[in-house]
Design an enzyme around this catalytic site. Structure first.
Site, PDB file in Angstrom:
ATOM      1  N   HIS A 121      33.169 -64.478  43.621  1.00 52.02           N
ATOM      2  CA  HIS A 121      33.903 -65.739  43.539  1.00 52.02           C
ATOM      3  C   HIS A 121      35.382 -65.535  43.238  1.00 52.02           C
ATOM      4  O   HIS A 121      36.058 -66.443  42.787  1.00 52.02           O
ATOM      5  CB  HIS A 121      33.250 -66.661  42.501  1.00 52.02           C
ATOM      6  CG  HIS A 121      31.858 -67.074  42.900  1.00 52.02           C
ATOM      7  ND1 HIS A 121      30.937 -67.559  42.006  1.00 52.02           N
ATOM      8  CD2 HIS A 121      31.246 -67.075  44.109  1.00 52.02           C
ATOM      9  CE1 HIS A 121      29.800 -67.837  42.655  1.00 52.02           C
ATOM     10  NE2 HIS A 121      29.966 -67.546  43.925  1.00 52.02           N
ATOM     11  N   SER A 196      22.389 -68.354  35.667  1.00 52.63           N
ATOM     12  CA  SER A 196      21.326 -69.360  35.818  1.00 52.63           C
ATOM     13  C   SER A 196      20.664 -69.229  37.191  1.00 52.63           C
ATOM     14  O   SER A 196      19.657 -69.867  37.455  1.00 52.63           O
ATOM     15  CB  SER A 196      21.903 -70.765  35.646  1.00 52.63           C
ATOM     16  OG  SER A 196      22.855 -71.023  36.664  1.00 52.63           O
TER      17      SER A 196
HETATM   18  P1  NAD Z   1      25.745 -70.448  34.567  1.00 51.57           P
HETATM   19  O1  NAD Z   1      26.609 -71.038  33.511  1.00 51.57           O
HETATM   20  O2  NAD Z   1      25.132 -71.353  35.565  1.00 51.57           O
HETATM   21  O3  NAD Z   1      24.591 -69.651  33.854  1.00 51.57           O
HETATM   22  C1  NAD Z   1      24.876 -68.817  32.751  1.00 51.57           C
HETATM   23  C2  NAD Z   1      23.545 -68.421  32.163  1.00 51.57           C
HETATM   24  O4  NAD Z   1      23.785 -67.460  31.154  1.00 51.57           O
HETATM   25  C3  NAD Z   1      22.806 -69.583  31.507  1.00 51.57           C
HETATM   26  O5  NAD Z   1      21.489 -69.636  32.014  1.00 51.57           O
HETATM   27  C4  NAD Z   1      22.831 -69.234  30.013  1.00 51.57           C
HETATM   28  O6  NAD Z   1      21.637 -69.560  29.354  1.00 51.57           O
HETATM   29  C5  NAD Z   1      23.004 -67.743  30.023  1.00 51.57           C
HETATM   30  N1  NAD Z   1      23.751 -67.189  28.903  1.00 51.57           N
HETATM   31  C6  NAD Z   1      24.911 -67.647  28.365  1.00 51.57           C
HETATM   32  N2  NAD Z   1      25.338 -66.800  27.398  1.00 51.57           N
HETATM   33  C7  NAD Z   1      24.419 -65.820  27.315  1.00 51.57           C
HETATM   34  C8  NAD Z   1      24.305 -64.669  26.508  1.00 51.57           C
HETATM   35  N3  NAD Z   1      25.227 -64.347  25.590  1.00 51.57           N
HETATM   36  N4  NAD Z   1      23.216 -63.865  26.665  1.00 51.57           N
HETATM   37  C9  NAD Z   1      22.264 -64.178  27.585  1.00 51.57           C
HETATM   38  N5  NAD Z   1      22.333 -65.251  28.391  1.00 51.57           N
HETATM   39  C10 NAD Z   1      23.409 -66.063  28.258  1.00 51.57           C
HETATM   40  O7  NAD Z   1      26.576 -69.289  35.241  1.00 51.57           O
HETATM   41  P2  NAD Z   1      26.481 -68.653  36.688  1.00 51.57           P
HETATM   42  O8  NAD Z   1      25.066 -68.466  37.086  1.00 51.57           O
HETATM   43  O9  NAD Z   1      27.407 -67.502  36.642  1.00 51.57           O
HETATM   44  O10 NAD Z   1      27.108 -69.756  37.629  1.00 51.57           O
HETATM   45  C11 NAD Z   1      28.320 -70.351  37.209  1.00 51.57           C
HETATM   46  C12 NAD Z   1      29.450 -70.349  38.192  1.00 51.57           C
HETATM   47  O11 NAD Z   1      30.645 -70.667  37.479  1.00 51.57           O
HETATM   48  C13 NAD Z   1      29.712 -69.009  38.800  1.00 51.57           C
HETATM   49  O12 NAD Z   1      29.871 -69.242  40.148  1.00 51.57           O
HETATM   50  C14 NAD Z   1      31.030 -68.510  38.204  1.00 51.57           C
HETATM   51  O13 NAD Z   1      31.915 -68.170  39.256  1.00 51.57           O
HETATM   52  C15 NAD Z   1      31.651 -69.688  37.505  1.00 51.57           C
HETATM   53  N6  NAD Z   1      32.065 -69.437  36.097  1.00 51.57           N
HETATM   54  C16 NAD Z   1      32.657 -68.249  35.740  1.00 51.57           C
HETATM   55  C17 NAD Z   1      33.014 -68.006  34.410  1.00 51.57           C
HETATM   56  C18 NAD Z   1      33.659 -66.693  34.064  1.00 51.57           C
HETATM   57  O14 NAD Z   1      34.336 -66.111  34.898  1.00 51.57           O
HETATM   58  N7  NAD Z   1      33.476 -66.182  32.831  1.00 51.57           N
HETATM   59  C19 NAD Z   1      32.766 -68.971  33.440  1.00 51.57           C
HETATM   60  C20 NAD Z   1      32.183 -70.186  33.833  1.00 51.57           C
HETATM   61  C21 NAD Z   1      31.834 -70.405  35.173  1.00 51.57           C
END
Ligand code: NAD
Ligand code: ZN
Length: 249
Positions: A121, A196
């Protein structure tokens, strides 16, 4: 640690080529909110669709305003224990590639080399001209935005400049998709960390891995739609779990 963590260590020991697939959960321990958890980014702000960015100057201003507000976060966040554990697995040849959905640049910062990293992404760490692809540094744009209230157009071609992230409605980067496909084809174990697994096409890679006969292990706080296809599911925090696992390898 639990039996689950010992089982993950065993799967990794048996694997000759692991691919790691990460999501926003990878970076929550660095203080970056994830996507869907309560209080997460998108429960507070509507994402700006690509089409709106292209056609609506107000959407572009809002996008850069948000980027400006995030600048302090982006310039101070640091990789966490989980990122370093992943980097170690790559350095030791245990993982061939890291495929990430994250745009935060923390895998690079933790030492994963570019040729081993696939950012599906894109990245919020720099910007690109949407027409000619010229890279533009974010601080330069933010300075212009602060002074003039909008982002500068591309100095080369006059095109629109946007952070190098993939927005809703924007095409996936072909090169990164092809690299991810090749990495997954060659793997015998896919380890999912903090996703997720609901955002497609990214979540198609763990599905592809399983379909071709590779193992699938998911480490995530909560359940995912792919859990029933996985060989191992661990509902725990990434950092401490992964640290324990790599120490046990
Ligand atoms: P999501 O938020 O949909 O899922 C994150 C998952 O991680 C959740 O199911 C949650 O329960 C789990 N989680 C959170 N913290 C955790 C931990 N410390 N240990 C274990 N599990 C943990 O994220 P996704 O599937 O990456 O989809 C989100 C979209 O948003 C992606 O396309 C991404 O590009 C973007 N995004 C990126 C960032 C970043 O760059 N850090 C942040 C937010 C969103
Ligand atoms: Zn240009």
């Amino acid at each position: 640690m639990t039996q689950d963590a010992a089982d993950l260590a065993q799967l990794l020991r048996e694997s000759r080529r692991t691919v790691i697939f990460t999501g926003a959960g990878m970076s929550t321990e660095s203080g970056i909110p994830d996507f869907r958890s309560p209080g997460g980014i998108w429960t507070r702000m509507q994402p700006i669709a690509f089409e709106d960015y292209l056609t609506d100057p107000a959407a572009r201003r809002l996008s850069w305003q948000r980027r400006l507000e995030m600048e302090e976060t982006w310039s101070t966040v640091a990789p966490n224990t989980g990122h370093y554990a992943v980097a170690k697995m790559v350095a030791h040849g245990k993982a061939s590639h890291v495929i990430t959905q994250n745009i935060d640049g923390l895998h690079q910062q933790s030492g994963v080399p570019d040729e081993k990293l696939i950012e599906l992404h894109g990245s919020t760490r720099y910007a690109k001209c949407l027409d000619c692809g010229t890279r533009v540094e974010v601080p330069q744009i933010l300075a212009h935005f602060t002074a003039h209230g909008d982002a500068p157009d591309c100095a080369h071609c006059g095109g629109l400049v946007k952070t190098a992230t993939i927005s809703f409605g924007q095409a996936m980067p072909e090169g990164e998709m092809a690299r991810a496909d090749a990495a997954v084809r060659a793997c015998d174990l896919m380890l999912v960390l903090g996703s997720s697994l609901t955002v497609y096409p990214a979540a198609g890679f763990p599905v592809q891995a399983k379909r071709q006969g590779a193992g699938l292990a998911i480490l995530n706080r909560e359940e995912t739609p792919l859990d029933r296809h996985a060989d191992l599911v661990i509902n725990a925090e990434i950092g401490p779990t992964l640290q324990w696992v790599i120490d046990a390898l």
